[in-house]
Scaffold this motif. Structure first.
Motif, PDB file in Angstrom:
ATOM      1  N   LYS A   1      34.835  50.059  42.408  1.00 15.01           N
ATOM      2  CA  LYS A   1      34.120  51.001  43.266  1.00 15.01           C
ATOM      3  C   LYS A   1      32.725  51.290  42.711  1.00 15.01           C
TER       4      LYS A   1
ATOM      5  N   THR B   1      27.286  61.700  46.877  1.00 15.53           N
ATOM      6  CA  THR B   1      27.937  60.402  47.099  1.00 15.53           C
ATOM      7  C   THR B   1      28.845  60.045  45.938  1.00 15.53           C
ATOM      8  N   THR B   2      28.345  60.208  44.703  1.00 19.75           N
ATOM      9  CA  THR B   2      29.183  59.878  43.539  1.00 19.75           C
ATOM     10  C   THR B   2      30.399  60.797  43.448  1.00 19.75           C
TER      11      THR B   2
ATOM     12  N   THR C   1      34.167  53.000  57.978  1.00 19.08           N
ATOM     13  CA  THR C   1      32.963  53.743  57.613  1.00 19.08           C
ATOM     14  C   THR C   1      32.000  53.741  58.783  1.00 19.08           C
TER      15      THR C   1
ATOM     16  N   ASP D   1      31.913  62.258  46.043  1.00 18.43           N
ATOM     17  CA  ASP D   1      32.826  61.875  47.123  1.00 18.43           C
ATOM     18  C   ASP D   1      33.643  60.640  46.757  1.00 18.43           C
ATOM     19  N   LEU D   2      33.011  59.707  46.041  1.00 19.29           N
ATOM     20  CA  LEU D   2      33.712  58.465  45.673  1.00 19.29           C
ATOM     21  C   LEU D   2      34.460  58.584  44.351  1.00 19.29           C
TER      22      LEU D   2
ATOM     23  N   LEU E   1      29.244  50.318  44.655  1.00 20.05           N
ATOM     24  CA  LEU E   1      28.258  51.323  45.042  1.00 20.05           C
ATOM     25  C   LEU E   1      26.862  50.944  44.553  1.00 20.05           C
TER      26      LEU E   1
ATOM     27  N   ASN F   1      34.553  51.385  49.057  1.00 18.25           N
ATOM     28  CA  ASN F   1      35.931  51.637  49.498  1.00 18.25           C
ATOM     29  C   ASN F   1      36.706  50.335  49.678  1.00 18.25           C
TER      30      ASN F   1
ATOM     31  N   SER G   1      26.839  50.633  51.284  1.00 18.11           N
ATOM     32  CA  SER G   1      27.322  50.651  49.898  1.00 18.11           C
ATOM     33  C   SER G   1      28.607  51.462  49.771  1.00 18.11           C
ATOM     34  N   ARG G   2      28.698  52.572  50.491  1.00 15.57           N
ATOM     35  CA  ARG G   2      29.943  53.355  50.472  1.00 15.57           C
ATOM     36  C   ARG G   2      31.096  52.552  51.053  1.00 15.57           C
ATOM     37  N   GLU G   3      30.819  51.841  52.128  1.00 13.63           N
ATOM     38  CA  GLU G   3      31.872  51.025  52.744  1.00 13.63           C
ATOM     39  C   GLU G   3      32.324  49.918  51.803  1.00 13.63           C
TER      40      GLU G   3
ATOM     41  N   GLN H   1      25.368  53.885  53.709  1.00 20.53           N
ATOM     42  CA  GLN H   1      26.663  53.741  54.380  1.00 20.53           C
ATOM     43  C   GLN H   1      27.289  52.386  54.065  1.00 20.53           C
TER      44      GLN H   1
END
Length: 514
Positions: free
Chosen positions: A356, A300-301, A197, A303-304, A360, A339, A334-336, A332
């Motif tokens: 996940k 974001t939601t 990420t 995408d995840l 997040l 994942n 939280s997204r990492e 970034q």
């Protein structure tokens, strides 16, 4: 001719007589009419008089009745007040009697306590005398004083407990390393390798470029009124100095800085810069930023692959874009973590969607609308509970910094992935002075232990190597130093990720062939 004159005279006399008679008759009629009108007026006046007298009598009777009613009500209120007063006097008298009775009881209890205290003091003196006598007998039998015996017993128990604790800790750590070390390393490495990420570094200062320095004067305004209006509307400090073709926006809140930057861009582009226009533009930009925050959260939601989340949580996720932690962008990060957690949960056979989702949301406590005095993990857990997230997700959010006890397998995964994301080289940055101070504090803390020769903080402070003297420290004591030092660092220092403590005890045999 004479006859005509005679006739005229007779006619004139007759006319005069007729007029006189008519006037007399008319005068009598007017008199009779006047008398009739006067009589009627007297009669009407009498009637009106009687009516007014009746009306006055009725008004008097009405006022009299109202007065009597008022007097009756006042008398009744006075009687009630007197009744209440008498009742209060009676109650007061009863309470005074009760107080007097209790006062007598208290005096009696005081007398009894005084007597009992005298007895207790006497018994205490007898007990101290007996204790001193027994202590003297024990000291004469054992050949040492009581303080020496106590100190010797404490030292013996302390040595035994420390030896047992070190042995127990060593056995547990060796067993844990043998059973879980390889699998945990393999799982973490695979997860990190499969997840990458981008990391955005945030500052507390933004630079707004301008074409020429003439614009600076327009931004400042007459006697600085424009710059004061902009600072008051955005809450950001506007620094206009000698820096060529640049205006500096300073503020700890990235959202405010972004609002100020976009507002300044619109004002400079439009050319109309005055306080009223500034307030109007800032209000529009604030609405625009709020809409953008919602769009970022939704994107974001999506995408995840996370669905069915409350719109307030989505808004908080969007706000993460404008928040950083140790220089690491929170969204970034939280997204990492999401994942990483999904990959690790899938490897362990758990639900990756729940992992996940929890990952997040694990830092939403850092971006609330208000700032209550709560740790961000606990605050995030309460927000998730308010918006009907599942219990295992709420627990994972609240326990990722150990403020709440973990009760699901998802919770340690979130904690580990959070540490992995924050501990990656280059993920976070600190001010150089605070970074150097933290490393110096680490080395000084280790040097404070007896037997430590040298200390080195390496790998950007992620590992602390401690070199001890082999002639002063045994192997068991080296293990104890490693354990004690890790606990002391946890309680006394603040640091991102984790720190590995390696204690090195080296024995060298040196000989010379001549």
């Amino acid at each position: 001719m004479d006859n005509i004159i005679t006739i005229i005279v007779i006619a004139a006399v007759s006319l005069g007589i007729g007029i006189l008679i008519a006037a007399t008759i008319m005068r009598k009629g007017i008199v009779r009419k006047s008398q009739r009108i006067l009589k009627e007026a007297v009669s009407d006046a009498e009637v009106i008089k009687k009516e007014k007298i009746l009306q006055a009598r009725e008004k008097f009777l009405q006022l009299k009745a109202e007065h009597e009613k008022f007097v009756s009500e006042k008398s009744q209120a006075i009687n009630q007040a007197e009744s209440r007063l008498k009742q209060k006097e009676s109650t007061f008298s009863q309470k005074m009697e009760e107080i007097q009775r209790k006062q007598n009881e208290v005096n009696l209890i005081k007398q009894n306590l005084t007597t009992q205290l005298e007895v207790v003091d006497k018994k205490k003196a007898d007990l101290e005398k007996t204790y001193k006598l027994q202590l003297e007998q024990l000291e004469s039998i054992s050949g040492m004083s009581a303080s020496e015996a106590k100190l010797q017993l404490v030292e013996t128990l302390k040595s035994e407990a420390q030896a047992d604790a070190q042995s127990y800790i060593k056995e547990i750590m060796e067993e844990a390393k043998l059973s879980a070390g390889m699998e945990a390393k393999k799982l973490v490495v695979q997860t990190i390798q499969r997840t990458a990420t981008e990391v955005a570094i945030e500052n507390s200062v933004s630079v707004f470029p301008i074409d020429n320095d003439e614009i600076k004067g327009r931004v400042i305004g007459r006697e600085g009124r424009n710059i004061r209006a902009l600072e008051a509307a955005t809450g950001v400090e506007i620094i206009v100095d000698d820096t060529p073709e640049a205006i500096i926006l300073s503020g700890f809140d990235p959202v405010r800085r972004e609002i100020a930057r976009l507002s300044l861009h619109k004002l400079v582009t439009d050319g109309r810069i005055h306080p009223a226009r500034i307030e109007e533009v800032v209000a529009k930009i604030q609405k625009q930023i709020e809409q953008e925050i919602m769009e970022i959260g939704k994107r974001t939601t999506i995408d995840l692959g996370i669905h069915g989340m409350h719109h307030e949580l989505i808004r908080l996720i969007g706000r993460m874009k404008y928040r950083s932690s140790y220089g690491q962008n929170l969204l970034q990060h939280s997204r990492e973590v999401a994942n990483l957690a999904a990959t690790m949960a899938a490897e362990l056979g758990l639900n990756p969607k729940i992992a996940k989702r929890a990952a997040l949301l694990h830092d939403i406590g850092k971006v609330p609308d208000n700032e209550p005095e709560l740790p961000h993990a606990v605050l995030g857990m309460k927000l998730a509970e308010r918006y009907k997230e599942k219990p295992e997700i709420c627990n994972a959010i609240g326990s990722h910094h150990d403020e709440v006890e973990m009760d699901s397998l998802i919770s340690p995964i979130i904690q580990v992935c959070d540490a992995i994301s924050g501990a990656r080289p280059g993920a976070r940055r600190e001010v150089v002075e605070s970074y150097i101070k933290r490393l110096n504090d680490l080395e000084e803390l280790a040097l404070s232990y007896p037997g430590v020769v040298k200390t080195y903080a390496i790998q950007a402070g992620r590992e602390l190597r401690v070199i001890v003297g082999s002639e002063k420290i045994t192997d068991k004591e080296a293990e104890q130093i490693s354990y004690d030092l890790s606990k002391k660092i946890q309680t006394e220092m603040t640091y991102p990720g984790q720190i590995k403590i390696t204690v090195i005890r080296e024995t060298r045999a040196v000989a010379y062939a001549k």
